[in-house]
Design a protein around this motif. Structure first.
Motif, PDB file in Angstrom:
ATOM      1  N   PHE A 111      -0.209  22.442   2.433  1.00 39.95           N
ATOM      2  CA  PHE A 111      -1.523  23.106   2.480  1.00 39.95           C
ATOM      3  C   PHE A 111      -2.185  23.199   1.115  1.00 39.95           C
ATOM      4  N   ALA A 112      -1.368  23.230   0.050  1.00 48.93           N
ATOM      5  CA  ALA A 112      -1.942  23.304  -1.298  1.00 48.93           C
ATOM      6  C   ALA A 112      -2.158  21.897  -1.869  1.00 48.93           C
ATOM      7  N   GLY A 113      -1.945  20.880  -1.049  1.00 48.44           N
ATOM      8  CA  GLY A 113      -2.085  19.506  -1.528  1.00 48.44           C
ATOM      9  C   GLY A 113      -1.027  19.162  -2.556  1.00 48.44           C
ATOM     10  N   LYS A 114       0.043  19.957  -2.577  1.00 51.31           N
ATOM     11  CA  LYS A 114       1.095  19.821  -3.589  1.00 51.31           C
ATOM     12  C   LYS A 114       2.119  18.773  -3.145  1.00 51.31           C
ATOM     13  N   SER A 115       2.594  17.968  -4.096  1.00 51.85           N
ATOM     14  CA  SER A 115       3.626  16.988  -3.777  1.00 51.85           C
ATOM     15  C   SER A 115       4.909  17.357  -4.504  1.00 51.85           C
ATOM     16  N   LEU A 116       5.879  17.867  -3.808  1.00 54.36           N
ATOM     17  CA  LEU A 116       7.170  18.203  -4.430  1.00 54.36           C
ATOM     18  C   LEU A 116       8.006  16.943  -4.583  1.00 54.36           C
ATOM     19  N   PRO A 117       8.918  16.922  -5.555  1.00 57.59           N
ATOM     20  CA  PRO A 117       9.664  15.700  -5.841  1.00 57.59           C
ATOM     21  C   PRO A 117      10.491  15.229  -4.642  1.00 57.59           C
ATOM     22  N   SER A 118      10.509  13.907  -4.470  1.00 58.03           N
ATOM     23  CA  SER A 118      11.392  13.292  -3.485  1.00 58.03           C
ATOM     24  C   SER A 118      12.804  13.253  -4.056  1.00 58.03           C
ATOM     25  N   PHE A 119      13.794  13.276  -3.186  1.00 63.33           N
ATOM     26  CA  PHE A 119      15.178  13.111  -3.643  1.00 63.33           C
ATOM     27  C   PHE A 119      15.392  11.747  -4.298  1.00 63.33           C
ATOM     28  N   PHE A 128       0.838  -1.203   0.000  1.00 58.76           N
ATOM     29  CA  PHE A 128       0.000   0.000   0.000  1.00 58.76           C
ATOM     30  C   PHE A 128       0.874   1.254   0.000  1.00 58.76           C
ATOM     31  N   ILE A 129       1.902   1.255   0.829  1.00 57.49           N
ATOM     32  CA  ILE A 129       2.797   2.417   0.912  1.00 57.49           C
ATOM     33  C   ILE A 129       3.522   2.605  -0.426  1.00 57.49           C
ATOM     34  N   ALA A 130       3.983   1.503  -1.014  1.00 56.84           N
ATOM     35  CA  ALA A 130       4.669   1.580  -2.311  1.00 56.84           C
ATOM     36  C   ALA A 130       3.728   2.155  -3.375  1.00 56.84           C
ATOM     37  N   ASP A 131       2.493   1.668  -3.398  1.00 54.55           N
ATOM     38  CA  ASP A 131       1.519   2.157  -4.387  1.00 54.55           C
ATOM     39  C   ASP A 131       1.233   3.645  -4.207  1.00 54.55           C
ATOM     40  N   ARG A 132       1.192   4.064  -2.953  1.00 54.16           N
ATOM     41  CA  ARG A 132       0.912   5.476  -2.696  1.00 54.16           C
ATOM     42  C   ARG A 132       2.068   6.358  -3.170  1.00 54.16           C
ATOM     43  N   LYS A 170       3.884   5.717  -5.724  1.00 56.55           N
ATOM     44  CA  LYS A 170       3.731   5.747  -7.182  1.00 56.55           C
ATOM     45  C   LYS A 170       2.681   6.787  -7.565  1.00 56.55           C
ATOM     46  N   LYS A 171       1.560   6.744  -6.877  1.00 58.11           N
ATOM     47  CA  LYS A 171       0.437   7.626  -7.208  1.00 58.11           C
ATOM     48  C   LYS A 171       0.775   9.087  -6.894  1.00 58.11           C
ATOM     49  N   ARG A 172       1.395   9.301  -5.754  1.00 58.10           N
ATOM     50  CA  ARG A 172       1.591  10.659  -5.255  1.00 58.10           C
ATOM     51  C   ARG A 172       2.839  11.302  -5.838  1.00 58.10           C
ATOM     52  N   LEU A 173       3.899  10.517  -6.021  1.00 61.91           N
ATOM     53  CA  LEU A 173       5.188  11.112  -6.409  1.00 61.91           C
ATOM     54  C   LEU A 173       5.792  10.452  -7.654  1.00 61.91           C
ATOM     55  N   GLY A 174       5.078   9.484  -8.222  1.00 58.47           N
ATOM     56  CA  GLY A 174       5.596   8.821  -9.423  1.00 58.47           C
ATOM     57  C   GLY A 174       6.819   7.956  -9.175  1.00 58.47           C
ATOM     58  N   LEU A 175       7.030   7.553  -7.924  1.00 55.54           N
ATOM     59  CA  LEU A 175       8.229   6.775  -7.609  1.00 55.54           C
ATOM     60  C   LEU A 175       7.982   5.279  -7.771  1.00 55.54           C
ATOM     61  N   ASP A 176       8.949   4.581  -8.325  1.00 52.38           N
ATOM     62  CA  ASP A 176       8.888   3.123  -8.403  1.00 52.38           C
ATOM     63  C   ASP A 176       9.620   2.527  -7.211  1.00 52.38           C
ATOM     64  N   ILE A 177       8.862   2.052  -6.243  1.00 50.18           N
ATOM     65  CA  ILE A 177       9.450   1.489  -5.024  1.00 50.18           C
ATOM     66  C   ILE A 177       8.854   0.101  -4.833  1.00 50.18           C
ATOM     67  N   SER A 178       9.723  -0.857  -4.587  1.00 50.16           N
ATOM     68  CA  SER A 178       9.242  -2.217  -4.320  1.00 50.16           C
ATOM     69  C   SER A 178       8.906  -2.340  -2.833  1.00 50.16           C
ATOM     70  N   PRO A 179       7.889  -3.133  -2.465  1.00 50.57           N
ATOM     71  CA  PRO A 179       7.625  -3.377  -1.038  1.00 50.57           C
ATOM     72  C   PRO A 179       8.855  -3.940  -0.323  1.00 50.57           C
TER      73      PRO A 179
END
Lengths: 410, 410
Positions: free
Chosen positions: B227-235, B93-97, B99-108
């Motif tokens: 507050f703006a619901g904005k997701s800035l890129p993760s490192f 679930f965390i991995a999928d989130r 992907k959805k929120r930040l476009g990151l490919d993370i394996s469980p």
């Protein structure tokens, strides 16, 4: 500072990025047991390898009632952040139980709630061990403690364990030879050996430590699981200023709430609280509230007696089958409580080979080597009896005895 | 090996037993904040000193439904021991989130469930820091990280934080001057400053680290509270092999279930799992199951939008009152998310004195010094806005501004 450089064993292909880890990681034994437990997850396998309480004895309905009550009555508080020391009424309950069960005077201020009793071992290591410090431990000793302490890079001094407890002569020798920071032991139904220290042996050990700059860590995960319902004296009775006790709700209530505690004199407790705060701020507060609600509204003493009776029957069955079926050259302990029987194989028979052969017959046992800090124990096995039905114990011990008999032929 | 010897500050009178602690304990800052929070437990006090989510926004009924479902459907399993890595569906679930929120490919497999995100910091310290290693941290930096890492005895290199993020020139200098093991930062709504790194600044920092033997620890406790619901890129987007992310359910679900996680590339994860196992075997399994049940059956996105809107209103109110009431020489940040406003007092005004004076008027603020590893910050304050009503913010900021105006008179 020596560093361990590992090449990347990852999935991300190709750039060849090199990671450098802290020196302490090179000193921590890899989880041999976890690898074995993965093999034994197959439900067809009869497993004596693990160390789980019997799930049939977990009171799911009682926990559900306690949880519903906590959330209905004080949900917003139970789901908020809380104090590092833990929920005070729960600490008071634990203190009162020590008074009732062992006659010990312990203040709730001397109790810290932890994330299972394994965390106590990490906190004790953090607070007491500088790299190179000397730590005495039973031989065989509890694997979880060896792992936790290893991260703080001590020098281990294993001391032989007999059927009545630690070897006092060897212990006296180790105390003389090195400035031992603390001794760690499991005096009640030890893991892995199942040994319970006699009262005399407790007194002997305490006398050797009195007034010395060596503390005693008494891991009491199994103290409530004595088959005769007997409570042997805690070392705190003999050495109040030098004894740290660790406890756990995993074996009497449920492992899934991950709740343990540590008892320590005030000056040590002050340091443990700082280490706990740095480690994870505080233990799961919802679970602390559930545990307290459960302990004050359900009949925990009756539940414990049911667990004692069941484990006693399972242990007796396992031991009697071993007496009947094993070659006479196989030695094993007769546990007075806890969850384990400890087996010493005949000269020249390797427990790893027994493990491999009996696994082919769908029975899993645990080779004893991870319980040794000095490379010993190659002829030892730990057998868990708490998490098996009588049928499984009969079938499993039968197959194990056959494998050992086959290997024992000249 | 230097040792710290403390005399016993205990209750047990008199024998004068001396305890010796590990050297690392002398290097860990005492919990200044906890002492302050004890002062502010009085319900009459308007407290901006803490860092608690607003309890009104905790969905007690939703958690109660999730808990009842877990115990009814799979209670015996949920209350048993579990795996060190954590409940796999929750990690998925965390991995999928991500992907959805930040476009990151993370394996469980790159996710480990922890006892709150504070435990991530302890595990990272355990795995990466040998005594004397160099660690870069924001100035001001998160107190919890300073405490956790201090136990592993690093040399801290604080790097100035501006309104748009870390100072790249000073960071480049620190990287050249010392072999920095890792940089630890909170790029989204930093604690204590409330600063969010701009996208450009993230790119600048990532470029400085690319291919170097320095990792980046991105503490993302507040990423969902923009507050703006904005997701800035993760490192992780820029430096997939060098980035460790820590996350938490405390701010979006509930702190009382004490549930966080760490994301790391496979080679680092392997070491983190060993450290986690030694530290506490595994995280509270019941709470993992509750979190998963909640996240998959309740509308977490709507809940998060409600939290964002409430905190935004409270932050805007606090900032607008400060603009209106504070002397012009007082500077403060304008947070885009999270829970804190950071205040820099006029030249020569001590935050400890402000703390003491305003406490007499039943308002608690947090002096900023514990967020500095170099003794700085004596003119800074952290103000929490998440856990106050508009009425309390109005009354509290009014009194605080009056105290500062009084002290600011020539």
């Amino acid at each position: 500072m020596s560093q361990q450089t590992l090449s990347k064993a990852g999935t991300k292909a190709s750039s060849g990025y090199k990671y450098t880890f802290a020196a302490r990681m090179a000193k921590t034994p890899k989880s041999f047991i976890r690898e074995i437990l993965k093999v034994t997850e197959d439900p067809r396998i009869i497993s004596f390898a693990g160390g789980l309480p019997n799930p049939e004895l977990i009171d799911v309905d009682g926990v559900a009632r306690a949880t519903a009550a906590v959330l209905a009555e004080d949900g917003r508080v139970a789901l908020q952040y809380s104090t590092t020391e833990g929920y005070r009424p729960l600490r008071q309950f634990i203190a009162d139980r020590y008074k009732k069960r062992l006659g010990l005077d312990i203040s709730p201020d001397e109790i810290l709630i932890t994330n299972g009793s394994q965390q106590c071992l990490d906190l004790i290591g953090k607070v007491l061990i500088s790299a190179g410090d000397h730590v005495a431990i039973e031989r065989p000793g509890y694997l979880g403690a060896i792992q936790a302490f290893s991260l703080y890079e001590p020098v281990f001094h294993p001391v032989l364990l007999h059927e009545d407890g630690l070897d006092p002569a060897q212990f006296a020798h180790e105390l003389k030879a090195n400035p031992i920071r603390f001794f760690y032991g499991v005096p009640n139904s030890q893991n892995p050996s199942g040994v319970t220290y006699s009262e005399q042996r407790r007194k002997d050990i305490a006398e050797l430590l009195r007034g010395k700059n060596t503390l005693l860590v008494e891991d009491d995960a199994y103290g409530e699981l004595n088959f005769a319902g007997k409570s042997l004296p805690s070392f705190r009775q003999y050495l109040p200023e030098q004894t740290i006790i660790t406890g756990s709700f995993s074996k009497i209530l449920a492992p899934g709430i991950r709740m343990g505690w540590v008892v320590a004199p005030p000056a040590i407790m002050e340091q443990l609280v700082i280490a706990k705060q740095a480690s994870d701020l505080h233990s799961n507060y919802l679970s602390q509230r559930i545990a307290y609600e459960y302990l004050t509204h359900e009949d925990i003493d009756t539940k414990i007696r049911v667990i004692q009776a069941r484990y006693k029957a399972q242990a007796e069955l396992m031991v009697s089958l071993m007496k009947e079926l094993m070659p006479a050259s196989v030695r094993f302990t007769t546990p007075q409580g806890g969850m384990f029987v400890w087996v010493t194989l005949p000269e020249g028979i390797s427990s790893m080979e027994v493990f491999e052969r009996v696994l082919k017959e769908d029975v899993a046992v645990l080779p004893g080597t991870p319980f040794y800090t000095d490379g010993g124990g190659k002829d030892t096995l730990r057998l868990n009896f708490s998490n098996s039905s009588p049928e499984k114990i009969r079938a499993g011990i039968g197959r194990l005895a056959r494998v050992i008999r086959d290997m024992d032929r000249p």
